[in-house]
Scaffold this motif. Structure first.
Motif, mmCIF file in Angstrom:
data_model
loop_
_atom_site.group_PDB
_atom_site.id
_atom_site.type_symbol
_atom_site.label_atom_id
_atom_site.label_comp_id
_atom_site.label_asym_id
_atom_site.label_seq_id
_atom_site.Cartn_x
_atom_site.Cartn_y
_atom_site.Cartn_z
ATOM 1 N N PRO A 124 0.803 -1.227 0.000
ATOM 2 C CA PRO A 124 0.000 0.000 0.000
ATOM 3 C C PRO A 124 0.837 1.279 0.000
ATOM 4 O O PRO A 124 0.512 2.229 -0.725
ATOM 5 N N GLU B 89 0.796 3.942 -3.170
ATOM 6 C CA GLU B 89 0.494 5.343 -2.911
ATOM 7 C C GLU B 89 1.601 6.240 -3.477
ATOM 8 O O GLU B 89 1.332 7.266 -4.085
ATOM 9 N N SER C 212 -5.784 -7.447 -0.746
ATOM 10 C CA SER C 212 -5.728 -5.979 -0.855
ATOM 11 C C SER C 212 -6.386 -5.522 -2.144
ATOM 12 O O SER C 212 -7.195 -4.588 -2.166
ATOM 13 N N HIS D 163 -10.053 -3.777 -2.292
ATOM 14 C CA HIS D 163 -9.732 -2.344 -2.210
ATOM 15 C C HIS D 163 -9.450 -1.936 -0.776
ATOM 16 O O HIS D 163 -9.984 -0.947 -0.272
ATOM 17 N N THR D 164 -8.645 -2.742 -0.108
ATOM 18 C CA THR D 164 -8.412 -2.600 1.336
ATOM 19 C C THR D 164 -6.948 -2.932 1.626
ATOM 20 O O THR D 164 -6.361 -3.748 0.932
ATOM 21 N N ARG D 165 -6.364 -2.320 2.652
ATOM 22 C CA ARG D 165 -4.984 -2.632 3.023
ATOM 23 C C ARG D 165 -4.945 -3.920 3.813
ATOM 24 O O ARG D 165 -5.393 -3.947 4.965
ATOM 25 N N SER E 163 -6.451 0.897 -5.558
ATOM 26 C CA SER E 163 -7.378 1.667 -4.758
ATOM 27 C C SER E 163 -7.592 0.965 -3.432
ATOM 28 O O SER E 163 -7.816 -0.237 -3.382
ATOM 29 N N VAL E 164 -7.437 1.697 -2.350
ATOM 30 C CA VAL E 164 -7.782 1.135 -1.042
ATOM 31 C C VAL E 164 -9.005 1.892 -0.540
ATOM 32 O O VAL E 164 -9.235 2.033 0.657
ATOM 33 N N ALA E 165 -9.813 2.339 -1.545
ATOM 34 C CA ALA E 165 -10.928 3.229 -1.246
ATOM 35 C C ALA E 165 -11.975 2.585 -0.345
ATOM 36 O O ALA E 165 -12.641 3.262 0.435
ATOM 37 N N ASP F 294 -11.445 0.301 2.030
ATOM 38 C CA ASP F 294 -10.856 0.342 3.362
ATOM 39 C C ASP F 294 -11.694 -0.412 4.395
ATOM 40 O O ASP F 294 -12.053 0.123 5.437
#
Lengths: 433, 433
Positions: free
Chosen positions: A117, A121, A215, A219-221, A335-337, A339
């Motif tokens: 992540p 970024e 991930s 869309h998540t760490r 995208s980790v939108a 979350d």
């Protein structure tokens, strides 16, 4: 990112010249013309960073390309390919490349599982591509399909056979009735397993890939530390034989799920019904089974390791990154939108198959069933194995319905302290049914 | 293409509101928020073009979105989704959309198999995206993996089960010993086959997909007319039974190959060894098996048809096209840069399994073998079927080694005129071994 003109060559730096790096260099050098046609610009391999430039290399590698100064190489490249592996110095070189405005293509699963992540970024901030198709399941296109093809869908579950060594070992145990040790020794002799097979058989390699897949899919760490991991070291020949008798095969699965509690990622051996598409993935092949709300079930199959297959995935990313530079664009970033929270391992939903040696007397099943009922675990089937050779004892094989992992584990723990239970011989999860 | 700001909504026009269009509309309307998060801009469905706005629709479709004026809709959209099918007016609307600077997402295999290269060129000229993941193998990501993931590799062969109806029919024949007519009738009753199943059972649908896949895989213009096509109408229950006895299953395959003579694309029923990954693709599922020089074998599996699965593929393209507009970019276009010649159908290399009823007397095999040898066709194995019920005759099953299609066909033709040959009962190609 500045747009390249049609004729300005794209400078490629290669970090690492092992099995994969050698194949990447070979393709870059031998396929120059067709690559240039596909990209719209020449791809020029400007250098290969190695620790020791005096070590003899494959004859396909021109020695004048070798350099020990990776930093200088990175600073003068448009695209940096990192196939050295490990965290250090790979991480700092990738960060340096991104900061210098280069696009990065990496096959480094260990690094991405820990620092993914932050690196995604950074790439997004620098407006360059960071691509890593080769980090999961070798030659199989899985990162791009999840990131782009399924971008308009919602993935609910990923089941992956993402470690070829353990798949080979389990497949040999299934086909030839070998013990784990014999199968691992065979795999080592054939070059499928390393002299120290720990990273494979303990599931660490698969866990890194599970973190990357989870991930991306949700869309998540998801960090490596979030992945519950159990290897294949406890799988016995008897487990495999019982799997066959109950219509299953044992596979080491990387499982990523989205539940009401959030996102979970876990790696463990599992019983997979023989009718499931993953069951027929044999030898050292990999496959990733994806379930999405609209697409339904999908499966991606191919070679998960090896120089040429991994180089194919690397080069797909290189061509895409190069085209993007020619067009003055960049691909979609991570995208980790969403979350989502990481759910507790105990909240995972699964089924168990439990093999028990019990006293062969009346009322035993009732006292066992009581322990299941007390923890809301519903029994689907009980089978008695008549081949038990311990006088006065019987073997029961109990399959449960889907329940919380924590409740299943509690039940097993309670069974071990029952007087009527001689031994809990094996506990395996059932997946994919 | 102008870059969209973060908040400027992207206007989507939908052409067609059948099974797929309804699902696309549902996703666009119900998943607004997550789509906006993934794209970085709102996706606004501005209208749905239908022939007759008064026909009752799914309650999920707001009637005020329906319009009969497709042209006006297209002119006021950033992305046009074409799921109406057929050549006219789909072609002119897509051309109009591209000329107006809109990106186009289409599921129209018939149009692409005939006009694909011209449309790709037009999109490239207008600097907009033309995406068509849904046109081949429904939900399965196959276009993007071939175009992008394998862009640094050389594809040598594609074997696809790309028609769900015929796969269902053949699978039912294999599992339950049904005749073709019964299996087709069953498929019609269950909604897997249309009232007029011609396009499926004659292989026309698969041929369109073969043309699209071959163009893409080999960077060459392959037109529908270049595809040699034979459907499943001649496959008998006896053929299926013999396939099973010889360790094969019969599948309708779309085969795209790069040979020394150029590119070939063909569709026909084929014997596939039961150990091949394609053999276990059952029911109405699709799968595309790809062989590439470096990646080796890959397989992509999933649902090839249906509203929601096809809509998933459409939406993946829509999200990618929308992201590209947000980033002011466009995706990689099609390339026909290799522009290989189309090889003559007779130059295809394959193997035959030939079933013959012959006189049961000495010397028959020798005279048959002579016909093969005279045409450079090498016999791999001869099996006698003892179950033949015609007195004085025997059934021979001959499997050949790989040979030129034209030589194989000549051999079969010569056999039919031999006195000792009563009947050529079946000729099937063997693929994937």
């Amino acid at each position: 990112m500045p747009a390249h003109t049609e004729h300005q060559p794209i400078r490629i730096a290669l970090l690492g010249c092992g099995v994969v790096g050698t194949q990447v260099a070979r393709i870059l050098l031998h396929e120059r013309r067709s690559l240039a046609r596909r990209v719209g610009a020449e791809l020029t391999l400007v250098g290969i960073a190695v620790r020791d430039t005096t070590v003899p290399r494959d004859p396909a590698i021109p020695t004048d390309l070798l350099t020990a100064d990776a930093t200088q190489l990175v600073e003068n490249a448009d695209i940096v390919i990192e196939v050295m592996g490990g965290i250090d110095p790979a991480q700092s070189l990738i960060e340096h490349a991104l900061a210098s405005g280069a696009s990065v293509v990496t096959a480094n699963k260990a690094l991405l599982a820990q620092q993914g992540p932050a690196l995604y970024e950074r790439a997004s901030h620098e407006n360059v591509d960071l691509a890593y198709e080769a980090a999961v399941a070798g030659a199989i296109p899985i990162i791009r399909p999840i990131r782009e093809s399924l971008a308009g869908d919602n993935i609910t579950r990923v089941l992956g056979i993402v470690n070829g060594t353990t798949n080979y070992v389990l497949d040999q145990m299934t086909r030839h009735g070998l013990t784990l040790d014999t199968a691992v020794a065979d795999a080592q002799r054939l070059g499928y397993a390393e002299a120290d097979p720990t990273a494979d058989v303990e599931g660490h390699d698969a866990a890194a890939k599970a973190a990357i897949l989870a991930s991306l899919a949700f869309h998540t760490r998801v960090h490596l530390d979030d992945v519950a991991c159990e290897g294949i070291t406890k799988v016995t020949a008897e487990d495999v034989a019982w799997a066959t008798r109950s219509g299953h095969v044992i596979k080491l699965l990387a499982i990523c799920e989205r539940t009401t509690h959030g996102v979970s990622a876990r790696v463990h051996p599992a019983l997979v019904p023989t009718t499931h598409p993953l069951a027929s993935v044999s030898d050292a092949f990999n496959a990733v089974f994806v379930e999405a709300e609209n697409a339904g079930p999908l499966m991606f199959y191919g070679q998960g390791a090896g120089g040429a297959p991994t180089a194919s995935a690397v080069m797909g990313d290189v061509v895409t990154a190069a085209r993007n530079r020619v067009l003055g664009a960049r691909g979609a970033g991570e995208s980790v939108a969403a979350d989502l929270p990481i759910s507790a391992p105990g909240d995972a939903l699964t089924r168990y198959q439990i093999r028990l040696s019990v006293l062969d007397q009346q009322g035993v099943l009732a006292s066992i069933a009581k322990e299941f009922a007390a923890r809301d675990v519903s029994i689907e089937a009980v089978t008695q194995d008549l081949r038990h050779d311990k006088d006065g004892y019987a073997v029961l094989v109990i399959a449960t319905h889907t329940s919380r992992e924590a409740d299943l584990a509690d039940t097993v723990s309670a069974l071990t302290s029952l007087d009527v239970v001689d031994e809990v011989m094996s506990v395996l999860r059932i997946e994919g049914s």
